[in-house]
Write an enzyme that holds these catalytic residues in place. Sequence first.
Site, PDB file in Angstrom:
ATOM      1  N   PRO A  89      -0.918  -0.900  14.817  1.00 19.05           N
ATOM      2  CA  PRO A  89      -0.452   0.338  14.180  1.00 19.05           C
ATOM      3  C   PRO A  89       1.045   0.530  14.349  1.00 19.05           C
ATOM      4  O   PRO A  89       1.658   1.333  13.650  1.00 19.05           O
ATOM      5  CB  PRO A  89      -1.237   1.435  14.899  1.00 19.05           C
ATOM      6  CG  PRO A  89      -1.731   0.827  16.154  1.00 19.05           C
ATOM      7  CD  PRO A  89      -1.873  -0.645  15.883  1.00 19.05           C
ATOM      8  N   GLU A 116      -5.723  -0.798  23.976  1.00 21.45           N
ATOM      9  CA  GLU A 116      -4.395  -0.225  23.724  1.00 21.45           C
ATOM     10  C   GLU A 116      -3.432  -1.284  23.209  1.00 21.45           C
ATOM     11  O   GLU A 116      -2.248  -1.011  23.013  1.00 21.45           O
ATOM     12  CB  GLU A 116      -3.845   0.373  25.031  1.00 21.45           C
ATOM     13  CG  GLU A 116      -4.689   1.509  25.607  1.00 21.45           C
ATOM     14  CD  GLU A 116      -4.938   2.601  24.601  1.00 21.45           C
ATOM     15  OE1 GLU A 116      -6.101   2.976  24.398  1.00 21.45           O
ATOM     16  OE2 GLU A 116      -3.957   3.055  23.966  1.00 21.45           O
ATOM     17  N   ARG A 158      -6.670 -13.654  -2.237  1.00 19.12           N
ATOM     18  CA  ARG A 158      -6.924 -13.500  -3.657  1.00 19.12           C
ATOM     19  C   ARG A 158      -5.707 -13.890  -4.501  1.00 19.12           C
ATOM     20  O   ARG A 158      -5.820 -14.078  -5.709  1.00 19.12           O
ATOM     21  CB  ARG A 158      -7.392 -12.107  -4.014  1.00 19.12           C
ATOM     22  CG  ARG A 158      -6.390 -11.015  -3.766  1.00 19.12           C
ATOM     23  CD  ARG A 158      -6.999  -9.655  -3.998  1.00 19.12           C
ATOM     24  NE  ARG A 158      -7.428  -9.452  -5.368  1.00 19.12           N
ATOM     25  CZ  ARG A 158      -6.602  -9.144  -6.383  1.00 19.12           C
ATOM     26  NH1 ARG A 158      -5.295  -9.060  -6.152  1.00 19.12           N
ATOM     27  NH2 ARG A 158      -7.058  -8.943  -7.603  1.00 19.12           N
ATOM     28  N   ASP A 173      -2.591  -6.107 -11.195  1.00 19.95           N
ATOM     29  CA  ASP A 173      -3.085  -5.239 -10.125  1.00 19.95           C
ATOM     30  C   ASP A 173      -2.120  -4.097  -9.859  1.00 19.95           C
ATOM     31  O   ASP A 173      -0.930  -4.197 -10.140  1.00 19.95           O
ATOM     32  CB  ASP A 173      -3.172  -6.043  -8.817  1.00 19.95           C
ATOM     33  CG  ASP A 173      -4.334  -7.007  -8.798  1.00 19.95           C
ATOM     34  OD1 ASP A 173      -5.212  -6.868  -9.664  1.00 19.95           O
ATOM     35  OD2 ASP A 173      -4.340  -7.885  -7.936  1.00 19.95           O
TER      36      ASP A 173
END
Length: 247
Positions: A89, A116, A158, A173
């Site tokens: 994150p 963590e 992809r 896309d």
Amino acid sequence: MRIDIITIFPDYFTPLELSLIGKARKSGILDIRLHDLRSWTHDRHHTVDDTPYGGGPGMVMKPQPWGEALDAVVGAAPDPVPRLILPTPSGVPFTQRHAARLAGEPWLVFACGRYEGIDSRVAVDAARRMPVEELSIGDYVLAGGESATLVMVETVSRLLPGVLGNTESAEQDSFAPGVMDDLVEGPVYTKPAEWRGQEVPPVLLSGHHGAVDRWRRDEALRRTARNRPELLRRMAPDRLDRRDREV
Ligand SMILES: Nc1ccc2ncsc2c1
């Protein structure tokens, strides 16, 4: 492309045996290898974590299993040299542009952290022998890096030649660099032409490709303005022509 995934939950990646990616693995376009981090532990409990130095909540993943796992997976003098992706994150926001760039790499290694996070010395040690990228898929709480790795592996895979079938294309896309730069896709329709009192927009039945392309861009601009106004604000002025500004 070779992709190695190191995780304490290899079964999390069963979905990579399915659908397009599963077919690409069978055809040899993709070589995805899963590794259980606990294979590089040496205690009877296969311990991979410990309390954080400096105190605080949670546990931190120990450096030793990761160091040995990366040594074993990557080797001492790899050719080609892989790029190590650390899903976190705290990382750089992962975007379609990252996917397009990573799709050009011969070998990616994903290190799935839990708890963590991974002892920070692992990334420093790895960077001595391969490029390392910390990437985030968004600002919310996950239990670990496995879901993020699935997202990134799918997004990158992809884009590889031969992975998408003939009926699909990555060019149109949402967020596809070039044509749809930073615009989200507009609405899509298929048969029947009328469904529960709703008609398909007539322009899509007109056979007039220029008008269809213009309508699709207009709708993409409208949806982007409604759902993702920040994307429009950051677009270079030359990406929007006079007609776009009238939408
Ligand atoms: N919680 C969280 C959020 C984003 C993210 N991206 C890669 S791992 C991760 C974990």
